[in-house]
Scaffold this motif. Structure first.
Motif, mmCIF file in Angstrom:
data_model
loop_
_atom_site.group_PDB
_atom_site.id
_atom_site.type_symbol
_atom_site.label_atom_id
_atom_site.label_comp_id
_atom_site.label_asym_id
_atom_site.label_seq_id
_atom_site.Cartn_x
_atom_site.Cartn_y
_atom_site.Cartn_z
ATOM 1 N N THR A 1 14.221 18.394 -28.033
ATOM 2 C CA THR A 1 15.060 19.583 -27.902
ATOM 3 C C THR A 1 16.175 19.564 -28.943
ATOM 4 N N HIS B 1 11.698 22.499 -16.029
ATOM 5 C CA HIS B 1 11.499 22.255 -17.456
ATOM 6 C C HIS B 1 11.985 23.474 -18.230
ATOM 7 N N MET C 1 16.249 12.835 -17.857
ATOM 8 C CA MET C 1 16.118 13.540 -16.582
ATOM 9 C C MET C 1 17.515 13.677 -15.969
ATOM 10 N N GLN D 1 6.208 13.060 -15.666
ATOM 11 C CA GLN D 1 6.487 13.731 -14.402
ATOM 12 C C GLN D 1 5.557 13.224 -13.309
ATOM 13 N N THR E 1 12.231 26.387 -20.729
ATOM 14 C CA THR E 1 11.215 27.049 -21.535
ATOM 15 C C THR E 1 11.704 27.163 -22.976
ATOM 16 N N ASP F 1 13.107 17.773 -22.813
ATOM 17 C CA ASP F 1 12.244 17.280 -23.884
ATOM 18 C C ASP F 1 13.093 16.535 -24.916
ATOM 19 N N MET G 1 5.166 14.162 -21.473
ATOM 20 C CA MET G 1 6.085 14.575 -20.414
ATOM 21 C C MET G 1 5.343 14.902 -19.125
ATOM 22 N N THR H 1 10.507 19.815 -10.213
ATOM 23 C CA THR H 1 11.142 19.490 -11.491
ATOM 24 C C THR H 1 11.227 20.736 -12.371
ATOM 25 N N GLN I 1 14.072 17.982 -16.333
ATOM 26 C CA GLN I 1 13.530 17.132 -17.385
ATOM 27 C C GLN I 1 13.733 17.810 -18.741
ATOM 28 N N ALA J 1 4.996 16.761 -25.394
ATOM 29 C CA ALA J 1 4.793 17.651 -24.249
ATOM 30 C C ALA J 1 3.732 17.082 -23.301
#
Length: 346
Positions: free
Chosen positions: A127, A310, A107, A250, A312, A124, A246, A308, A122, A243
């Motif tokens: 990623t 995120h 984060m 959150q 895409t 992933d 997450m 927050t 945030q 996902a």
């Protein structure tokens, strides 16, 4: 008679020599004092901030994107929060390179003092990003595109791992400078949770295999290991994806933030951060000074907490069979420019 005259002459010569020696010594002393005074005066002048016209009028570095010039925004502070899937290390244990544990939670807090806002970004853990790789002896061997969570694992489990993670996140965000990092190991989840009196959630997944009280649909205040189950469980919980986890992370973050803000507003709230740092110290790795953390929390207590963000993108299964998240490059670029830059004056 001649003897007496010669003795008198000799005495006069000795007197003159002594006088001359004294005069020379006095002159040398005065010269040394003058030189020393000049040096001290120049030294004092150097310490006084006179300003540097060259530095004063130096333009901030700019980037050009789609024909537009941008410069970095002022008064931004960035803090990367890292949740490490590693238990607290014993004081005598030496963690080998490439065994530092992965970062399950990332984060980035973007503190904007000009607009008085805090934006959480945030990221992933899956990623895909350019990660610095180390050899078994800790030497840098290059970079490779892989899941960003692995950046922490290449280091020593301490500050080096945090720096590798910070660098990977910075590269992902088009090379921005991330000033601070704050990593929390597994022991810190329950410690922080209980220090704030627990976080109340409604369970959207079933955790009863881990704790009989954690049944889907139940609303409860998480205590101790329950908090770790809630934010870390993945494989045997719900649909088992990161996902989905997450979403819970959150939910927990928002509950934790509310609890912290409420306590901060109460009497004695000014000392809250310091007390939390005392109990969290064994679980933390950071490059922030204690006073900086305390002041940053207190100074931003009235700032607006924005939603927050995120990035895409799309999920895919890599050739090694592991999940990969590929962030949308255009959307990420737009976020970075809007958040960290402003149009340069023409």
């Amino acid at each position: 008679m001649k003897q007496s005259w010669r003795q008198g002459r000799g005495n006069r010569v000795r007197v003159l020599r002594v006088a001359l020696a004294i005069a020379v010594a006095v002159l040398l002393t005065l010269g040394a004092l003058y030189w020393l005074g000049q040096m001290l005066e120049r030294g004092w002048r150097r310490e006084e901030p006179r300003g540097d016209l060259t530095a004063r009028f130096t333009q901030a570095p700019t980037v050009v994107l789609h024909g537009e010039a941008y410069r970095p925004r002022d008064r931004l502070t960035t803090v990367l929060i890292i949740g490490v899937d590693r238990a607290p290390t014993e004081p005598t244990e030496q963690t080998a390179y490439r065994n530092g544990g992965q970062s399950d939670y990332l984060m980035l807090l973007i503190i904007d003092d000009e607009n008085q806002t805090v934006t959480p970004l945030q990221i992933d853990r899956d990623t895909m990003a350019e990660v610095t790789t180390l050899g078994v002896l800790g030497n840098v061997t290059g970079t490779r595109s892989t899941q960003i969570c692995l950046a922490h694992g290449f280091g020593d489990g301490g500050k080096q791992s945090c720096e590798l993670t910070r660098d990977a996140v910075g590269r992902l965000l088009l090379g921005i400078d991330i000033q601070y990092y704050l990593a929390v190991d597994l022991g810190g989840i329950a410690t922080l949770n209980d220090a704030l009196g627990g976080v109340t959630v409604t369970l959207q997944d079933d955790f009863s295999a881990l704790d009989p009280a954690m049944v889907k649909g139940t609303t409860l205040t998480l205590r101790g290991a329950q908090a770790e189950h809630f934010v870390r469980s993945r494989v045997n919980t719900g649909i088992g994806t990161n996902a989905a986890r997450m979403v819970r992370q959150q939910q927990y973050w928002e509950g934790l933030s509310r609890s912290f803000s409420q306590r901060l507003a109460q009497a004695g709230g000014a000392d809250l951060t310091a007390r939390l740092l005392d109990v969290m110290e064994p679980c933390l790795t950071t490059n922030m000074k204690r006073g900086r953390i305390v002041n940053e929390v207190w100074n931003t207590r009235g700032y607006r907490r924005l939603a927050t963000v995120h990035p895409t993108g799309e999920y895919a299964v890599g050739q090694d069979g592991f999940i990969e998240f590929h962030a949308d490059a255009a959307a990420l670029e737009s976020f970075v420019i809007q958040t960290f830059y402003q149009k340069a004056a023409r």
